[in-house]
Design a protein around this motif. Sequence first.
Motif, PDB file in Angstrom:
ATOM      1  N   TRP A 164       0.817  -1.216   0.000  1.00 41.67           N
ATOM      2  CA  TRP A 164       0.000   0.000   0.000  1.00 41.67           C
ATOM      3  C   TRP A 164       0.848   1.262   0.000  1.00 41.67           C
ATOM      4  O   TRP A 164       0.426   2.291  -0.544  1.00 41.67           O
ATOM      5  N   ALA A 165       2.021   1.207   0.571  1.00 34.36           N
ATOM      6  CA  ALA A 165       2.929   2.350   0.473  1.00 34.36           C
ATOM      7  C   ALA A 165       3.350   2.560  -0.974  1.00 34.36           C
ATOM      8  O   ALA A 165       3.428   3.695  -1.466  1.00 34.36           O
ATOM      9  N   PHE A 166       3.604   1.463  -1.668  1.00 27.01           N
ATOM     10  CA  PHE A 166       3.983   1.540  -3.076  1.00 27.01           C
ATOM     11  C   PHE A 166       2.851   2.141  -3.917  1.00 27.01           C
ATOM     12  O   PHE A 166       3.081   3.009  -4.765  1.00 27.01           O
ATOM     13  N   LEU A 167       1.627   1.705  -3.679  1.00 24.72           N
ATOM     14  CA  LEU A 167       0.505   2.193  -4.470  1.00 24.72           C
ATOM     15  C   LEU A 167       0.204   3.662  -4.181  1.00 24.72           C
ATOM     16  O   LEU A 167      -0.187   4.413  -5.089  1.00 24.72           O
ATOM     17  N   LEU A 168       0.394   4.108  -2.946  1.00 24.58           N
ATOM     18  CA  LEU A 168       0.218   5.525  -2.636  1.00 24.58           C
ATOM     19  C   LEU A 168       1.275   6.360  -3.359  1.00 24.58           C
ATOM     20  O   LEU A 168       0.988   7.460  -3.847  1.00 24.58           O
ATOM     21  N   PHE A 169       2.486   5.847  -3.425  1.00 31.05           N
ATOM     22  CA  PHE A 169       3.520   6.559  -4.192  1.00 31.05           C
ATOM     23  C   PHE A 169       3.134   6.611  -5.664  1.00 31.05           C
ATOM     24  O   PHE A 169       3.351   7.637  -6.338  1.00 31.05           O
ATOM     25  N   ALA A 170       2.559   5.535  -6.181  1.00 36.62           N
ATOM     26  CA  ALA A 170       2.151   5.503  -7.586  1.00 36.62           C
ATOM     27  C   ALA A 170       1.134   6.601  -7.890  1.00 36.62           C
ATOM     28  O   ALA A 170       1.133   7.177  -8.984  1.00 36.62           O
ATOM     29  N   VAL A 171       0.259   6.901  -6.943  1.00 43.49           N
ATOM     30  CA  VAL A 171      -0.722   7.969  -7.126  1.00 43.49           C
ATOM     31  C   VAL A 171      -0.022   9.297  -7.389  1.00 43.49           C
ATOM     32  O   VAL A 171      -0.381  10.040  -8.314  1.00 43.49           O
ATOM     33  N   VAL A 172       0.990   9.609  -6.584  1.00 47.10           N
ATOM     34  CA  VAL A 172       1.695  10.885  -6.719  1.00 47.10           C
ATOM     35  C   VAL A 172       2.590  10.882  -7.960  1.00 47.10           C
ATOM     36  O   VAL A 172       2.669  11.878  -8.688  1.00 47.10           O
ATOM     37  N   MET A 173       3.258   9.775  -8.209  1.00 47.03           N
ATOM     38  CA  MET A 173       4.178   9.684  -9.342  1.00 47.03           C
ATOM     39  C   MET A 173       3.439   9.871 -10.668  1.00 47.03           C
ATOM     40  O   MET A 173       3.874  10.642 -11.539  1.00 47.03           O
ATOM     41  N   THR A 174       2.338   9.183 -10.835  1.00 48.39           N
ATOM     42  CA  THR A 174       1.629   9.216 -12.118  1.00 48.39           C
ATOM     43  C   THR A 174       0.703  10.408 -12.258  1.00 48.39           C
ATOM     44  O   THR A 174       0.381  10.827 -13.370  1.00 48.39           O
ATOM     45  N   GLY A 175       0.271  10.967 -11.127  1.00 49.77           N
ATOM     46  CA  GLY A 175      -0.637  12.101 -11.173  1.00 49.77           C
ATOM     47  C   GLY A 175       0.039  13.448 -11.161  1.00 49.77           C
ATOM     48  O   GLY A 175      -0.554  14.454 -11.581  1.00 49.77           O
ATOM     49  N   PHE A 176       1.316  13.501 -10.708  1.00 51.97           N
ATOM     50  CA  PHE A 176       1.973  14.800 -10.583  1.00 51.97           C
ATOM     51  C   PHE A 176       3.438  14.817 -11.008  1.00 51.97           C
ATOM     52  O   PHE A 176       3.844  15.611 -11.854  1.00 51.97           O
ATOM     53  N   ILE A 177       4.262  13.925 -10.432  1.00 55.16           N
ATOM     54  CA  ILE A 177       5.711  14.007 -10.657  1.00 55.16           C
ATOM     55  C   ILE A 177       6.050  13.804 -12.130  1.00 55.16           C
ATOM     56  O   ILE A 177       6.745  14.628 -12.744  1.00 55.16           O
ATOM     57  N   TYR A 178       5.586  12.713 -12.715  1.00 54.26           N
ATOM     58  CA  TYR A 178       5.855  12.449 -14.134  1.00 54.26           C
ATOM     59  C   TYR A 178       5.215  13.489 -15.050  1.00 54.26           C
ATOM     60  O   TYR A 178       5.876  14.006 -15.967  1.00 54.26           O
ATOM     61  N   PRO A 179       3.942  13.846 -14.871  1.00 57.04           N
ATOM     62  CA  PRO A 179       3.349  14.843 -15.772  1.00 57.04           C
ATOM     63  C   PRO A 179       4.068  16.187 -15.762  1.00 57.04           C
ATOM     64  O   PRO A 179       4.144  16.860 -16.797  1.00 57.04           O
ATOM     65  N   MET A 180       4.607  16.592 -14.627  1.00 57.38           N
ATOM     66  CA  MET A 180       5.313  17.872 -14.564  1.00 57.38           C
ATOM     67  C   MET A 180       6.553  17.854 -15.449  1.00 57.38           C
ATOM     68  O   MET A 180       6.769  18.759 -16.271  1.00 57.38           O
ATOM     69  N   GLU A 181       7.385  16.836 -15.297  1.00 52.25           N
ATOM     70  CA  GLU A 181       8.604  16.816 -16.120  1.00 52.25           C
ATOM     71  C   GLU A 181       8.270  16.526 -17.580  1.00 52.25           C
ATOM     72  O   GLU A 181       8.967  16.987 -18.491  1.00 52.25           O
ATOM     73  N   GLY A 182       7.168  15.835 -17.806  1.00 46.76           N
ATOM     74  CA  GLY A 182       6.728  15.620 -19.170  1.00 46.76           C
ATOM     75  C   GLY A 182       6.290  16.905 -19.849  1.00 46.76           C
ATOM     76  O   GLY A 182       6.496  17.101 -21.052  1.00 46.76           O
ATOM     77  N   SER A 183       5.703  17.820 -19.071  1.00 48.67           N
ATOM     78  CA  SER A 183       5.266  19.097 -19.642  1.00 48.67           C
ATOM     79  C   SER A 183       6.453  19.961 -20.042  1.00 48.67           C
ATOM     80  O   SER A 183       6.356  20.765 -20.978  1.00 48.67           O
ATOM     81  N   TRP A 184       7.576  19.810 -19.358  1.00 48.81           N
ATOM     82  CA  TRP A 184       8.766  20.608 -19.695  1.00 48.81           C
ATOM     83  C   TRP A 184       9.477  20.078 -20.934  1.00 48.81           C
ATOM     84  O   TRP A 184      10.297  20.776 -21.522  1.00 48.81           O
ATOM     85  N   THR A 185       9.194  18.855 -21.286  1.00 45.15           N
ATOM     86  CA  THR A 185       9.944  18.209 -22.370  1.00 45.15           C
ATOM     87  C   THR A 185       9.090  18.051 -23.622  1.00 45.15           C
ATOM     88  O   THR A 185       9.290  18.744 -24.610  1.00 45.15           O
ATOM     89  N   TRP A 186       8.081  17.192 -23.576  1.00 47.23           N
ATOM     90  CA  TRP A 186       7.283  16.936 -24.767  1.00 47.23           C
ATOM     91  C   TRP A 186       6.256  18.040 -25.038  1.00 47.23           C
ATOM     92  O   TRP A 186       5.847  18.222 -26.185  1.00 47.23           O
ATOM     93  N   ASN A 187       5.842  18.782 -24.019  1.00 47.59           N
ATOM     94  CA  ASN A 187       4.898  19.872 -24.261  1.00 47.59           C
ATOM     95  C   ASN A 187       5.613  21.207 -24.464  1.00 47.59           C
ATOM     96  O   ASN A 187       5.006  22.176 -24.912  1.00 47.59           O
ATOM     97  N   GLY A 188       6.899  21.278 -24.117  1.00 48.00           N
ATOM     98  CA  GLY A 188       7.679  22.481 -24.369  1.00 48.00           C
ATOM     99  C   GLY A 188       7.460  23.612 -23.387  1.00 48.00           C
ATOM    100  O   GLY A 188       7.813  24.766 -23.679  1.00 48.00           O
TER     101      GLY A 188
END
Length: 449
Positions: A164-188
């Motif tokens: 459950w600790a892993f799945l809670l981290f997955a919520v933050v990783m996929t909902g915020f951490i990854y999308p933020m760095e993705g916006s700086w790269t593929w979205n420009g």
Amino acid sequence: MKKILTPLLALAGAGLAGPALAEEANVLNHVFELQYAMDTFYFLVCGALVMWMAAGFAMLEAGLVRSKNTVEILTKNVALFAVSCIMYLVCGYAIMYGGDIFLSGIAGGDSLVDEAFASFAEREGDFGGDSVYSGASDFFFQVVFVATAMSIVSGAVAERMKLWAFLLFAVVMTGFIYPMEGSWTWNGDDVFGMYNLGDLGFSDFAGSGIVHMAGAAAALAGVLLLGARKGKYGPNGEVRAIPGANLPLATLGTFILWMGWFGFNGGSVLKLGDIASANSVAMVFLNTNTAAAGGAIAALIVSKLMFGKADLTMLLNGALAGLVAITAEPSTPTPLLATLFGAAGGVLVVLSITFLDKLKIDDPVGAISVHGTCGLLGLLLVPVTNGDVSFSGQLIGAATIFVWVFGCSLVVWGVLKAIMGIRVTEEEEYEGTDLTECGQEAYPEFVTK
């Protein structure tokens, strides 16, 4: 297309402008619909291939962990995919590309189609130019990428992390951490308003850094706080091998990932509906395949030289390392260079795995080395064949991705550790996470009624 339009325009000049222009518009509309359908379908097929990589990660990890941890690692892989899909729908895609997706939908309504058709018409009905496709197909293709990044984490923290600790981290990783760095790269987008990675000469075709190195950075942060498995390292620093329970399953997983990677890289061309794009797709498929082959052979040779034996696990990781290394730019290298780039990844992954073991960084499946070390290699190889990209831009981009993902992940893992703990007890680790976390066994010796 011009051969079709020229007679129509001639008719218009001869006084038949009304009917001719109507016929021209009709032809243009059919050509647009054909390209729209073709590019949308290509996106969906490639997305399905990438989704199938989830099965590859599940089988690979299940094969490389001990039998007492198999059910738990499979549970993680299925659950993380579901979490990724929901979180990216709720907020991740909006953060990365903008728009109110969860409530308004992205199916490609009339306004989106009209906008795409207007852009298409400006090209005089030519199949060239930007791709045109359904917004829903774009979301589907993007969401399976974020799931891939999260899948990298599960293998590195295997056999001792709480589910459950892993799945809670997955919520933050996929909902915020990854999308933020993705916006700086593929979205420009600018990085906190400071600089734009694309303007600095950064390029990552399909995600060696954006997806793979990001996943490895999140995994590294978790592993550092989690610690090594009991018995992995001796009192004098000696490394003790902990073999996986099912190497045939790990091999199957590798082949599934190898196949899915054609969608991962091929789909990132973003288009199929013209000759140039079709040729690019074919070259990407070819280079992706040969890089994996080069990585596998190189890792096999290095393992023989270093250990005196042909190590299957190094062979498998070598193939994956070659795939990660070519992902940053699979379209511009020649097949020979792609093979050499993959071979460089195969050599590097063996050295990286052994080096991390010396540092007592316990990664049961070698995910940090495959996706992190070789992800960085892939980024640094881009300028070799792509003259529009600079080494400095690649370094800045890689540093930005790593610092952001590692730093945020370290904070999230730390908060979870303080609140609920992230590691199972020593007794639970000894018994296996299958029974303690899931109450099931993957390989029961007998079944009682």
